[in-house]
Motif scaffolding. Structure first.
Motif, short mmCIF file in Angstrom:
data_model
loop_
_atom_site.label_atom_id
_atom_site.label_comp_id
_atom_site.label_asym_id
_atom_site.label_seq_id
_atom_site.Cartn_x
_atom_site.Cartn_y
_atom_site.Cartn_z
N ARG A 100 1.11 -1.06 0.17
CA ARG A 100 -0.11 0.09 -0.15
C ARG A 100 0.87 1.44 0.40
O ARG A 100 2.11 1.69 1.19
N VAL A 101 0.55 2.64 -1.09
CA VAL A 101 1.75 3.38 -1.37
C VAL A 101 0.41 4.65 -1.26
O VAL A 101 -0.45 4.27 -1.42
N PRO A 102 1.07 5.96 0.04
CA PRO A 102 0.25 6.98 -0.08
C PRO A 102 0.67 7.54 -1.15
O PRO A 102 1.95 7.66 -0.89
N VAL A 103 -0.04 8.02 -1.85
CA VAL A 103 0.30 8.86 -2.89
C VAL A 103 -0.46 10.63 -2.56
O VAL A 103 -1.50 10.18 -2.27
N LEU A 104 -0.23 11.82 -3.22
CA LEU A 104 -0.15 13.23 -3.11
C LEU A 104 -0.68 13.23 -4.46
O LEU A 104 0.26 13.24 -5.90
N THR A 105 -2.15 13.18 -4.99
CA THR A 105 -2.21 13.25 -6.40
C THR A 105 -2.77 14.57 -6.55
O THR A 105 -1.75 15.42 -6.57
N VAL A 113 -2.81 3.50 -2.01
CA VAL A 113 -3.68 3.00 -3.35
C VAL A 113 -2.83 1.82 -3.25
O VAL A 113 -1.59 1.38 -2.43
N ALA A 114 -4.32 0.23 -2.94
CA ALA A 114 -2.90 -1.00 -3.41
C ALA A 114 -2.07 -1.33 -3.74
O ALA A 114 -2.76 -0.89 -5.60
N VAL A 115 -1.38 -1.56 -4.31
CA VAL A 115 -0.60 -1.74 -5.65
C VAL A 115 -0.66 -3.29 -5.73
O VAL A 115 0.16 -4.25 -4.15
N ASN A 116 -0.74 -4.36 -6.72
CA ASN A 116 -0.23 -5.54 -6.45
C ASN A 116 -0.09 -5.97 -7.94
O ASN A 116 -0.49 -5.93 -8.42
N VAL A 117 1.85 -6.90 -8.25
CA VAL A 117 2.28 -6.70 -9.19
C VAL A 117 2.38 -8.50 -9.33
O VAL A 117 3.03 -9.09 -8.00
N LEU A 189 -0.09 -6.33 -13.43
CA LEU A 189 0.14 -5.10 -12.31
C LEU A 189 -1.34 -3.57 -11.99
O LEU A 189 -2.57 -4.46 -13.03
N ASN A 190 -1.94 -4.40 -10.44
CA ASN A 190 -3.26 -4.47 -10.47
C ASN A 190 -3.41 -3.08 -9.57
O ASN A 190 -2.35 -3.18 -8.39
N LEU A 191 -4.32 -1.88 -9.66
CA LEU A 191 -4.43 -0.81 -8.36
C LEU A 191 -5.90 -1.68 -7.69
O LEU A 191 -6.75 -1.42 -8.08
N PRO A 192 -6.02 -2.80 -6.78
CA PRO A 192 -7.08 -3.15 -6.29
C PRO A 192 -7.96 -1.99 -5.86
O PRO A 192 -9.20 -1.60 -5.46
N ASP A 193 -7.74 -1.38 -4.98
CA ASP A 193 -7.76 0.29 -4.23
C ASP A 193 -7.70 0.51 -4.07
O ASP A 193 -6.09 0.82 -3.25
#
Length: 357
Positions: A100-105, A113-117, A189-193
């Motif tokens: 899970r990555v905290p990102v500034l839009t 954002v949850a990342v699955n690779v 590569l998915n961004l499920p959440d």
């Protein structure tokens, strides 16, 4: 013992080191231990030279520490250790990495954002010698790529349209892995959440509720349009059909009138007087048949002609009531030779009644 016998020297026992060693070893049941050593060495050479590579693996052969070749699945041969050494790499295993990555839009909103690779090894040589740790490089490149792609998008896109972001992030991640010579290929590569931090979750829920209301209103408007538009098109088609029918009827009527007028002209040229009289009579008959006739009390005929031109099957309007005509009574003086004759009622007879009689 054999080595204690006279005249038997170590140089003549087997000729050399192995002969001297074999001569010093005890004879166990008539079988020389040297044979056991030779057998063990032969087995070690066989097992050290034969390498079995499974279908999921690839073998990297190092000759004195330098890359020599890559072994494919099956039974392979190599020089015994320490001349050649084989490193087996699992090239078909699908590996997974999630975080899970905290990102500034782009619109300055923080979102997690949850990342699955999912990835696997595409080049065993690069995976082993291209970088120090290909898996670690992939993790760092994934976080960097996701931050870059999400940072270029606004909050609504991250929350509701992450599929396109995932596609772009996958392409960018694969380019980074190729540039770093990791020998890895990204299969998925998915961004499920995507959710906001807990500190701003109430405001985020309000935004989601407003977004859902917007989508609901849009769906209702589309449903209304899907209902009204076909009805309007049907009504337009009906009006167009009626207009086409009216146009066809008018054209046919005008064509018929033109043909009738042409025939009438020919008849008029042949018999002008008769034709003129017939037309006059037909016109008069048509006018009298469509208008009521009122007969007055004095014998006059009054024709009521409506001013609005009511024709056809509609009932003729009731004519207005005419004022009652009252004729004044005129006393007729009897002549000198005649006396006044009494009428039927015994009263004097007027001049109008005389005329009626």
């Amino acid at each position: 013992m054999a080595w204690n016998r006279p005249g038997n020297t170590g140089g003549n026992a087997g000729g050399g080191l192995f002969g001297r060693l074999g001569g010093r070893l005890p004879d166990l049941g008539g079988f020389n231990p040297l044979h056991w050593m030779i057998l063990v060495v032969a087995l070690w050479l066989v097992f050290s030279s034969v390498v079995l590579i499974t279908e999921q693996q690839r073998g990297i052969v190092l000759r004195f520490g330098q890359l020599s070749r890559v072994l494919q699945p099956g039974l392979n041969f190599k020089l015994p250790w320490p001349v050649e050494h084989v490193i087996k790499i699992n090239a078909t295993e699908i590996k997974n990495y999630s975080d899970r990555v905290p990102v500034l839009t782009r619109d300055e909103n923080i979102v997690e954002v949850a990342v699955n690779v999912q990835y696997k090894v595409s080049d065993p040589v690069l995976y082993r010698f291209g970088t120090r740790d290909g898996d670690q490089v992939l993790q760092q490149a994934t976080l960097s790529t996701v931050r870059e792609q999400v940072g270029r998008s606004d909050l609504d896109t991250v929350l509701g349209a992450r599929e396109q972001l995932a596609v772009m992030a996958r392409e960018q991640l694969q380019k980074s892995l190729d540039a770093y010579r990791t020998g890895l290929i990204v299969t998925e590569l998915n961004l499920p959440d995507a959710r906001p931090p807990q500190q701003v979750k109430p405001a985020f829920d309000d935004v989601n509720s407003a977004q859902q209301d917007k989508e609901r209103l849009i769906s209702e408007a589309r449903a209304y349009a899907a209902k009204v538009v076909p009805e309007s098109r049907g009504q337009a088609a009906r009006v167009r059909t009626v207009a086409e029918g009216y146009k066809t009827a008018k054209i046919a009527r005008a064509t018929g009138d033109a043909q009738r007028f042409t025939l009438l002209v020919e008849q008029y040229r042949g018999a002008p007087e008769v034709t003129r009289k017939r037309l006059w009579l037909e016109t008069l008959q048509e006018v009298l048949s469509q208008n009521p006739t009122i007969v007055g009390g004095d014998g006059r005929q009054l024709i009521y002609v409506p001013m609005q031109g009511n024709t056809g099957s509609a009932a003729a309007p009731t004519p207005p009531l005419l004022p009652e005509l009252v004729s004044p009574s005129v006393q007729v003086e009897p002549s000198s030779g005649e006396a006044a004759r009494p009428g039927r009622s015994g009263r004097p007879t007027t001049a109008r009644e005389e005329v009626v009689r």
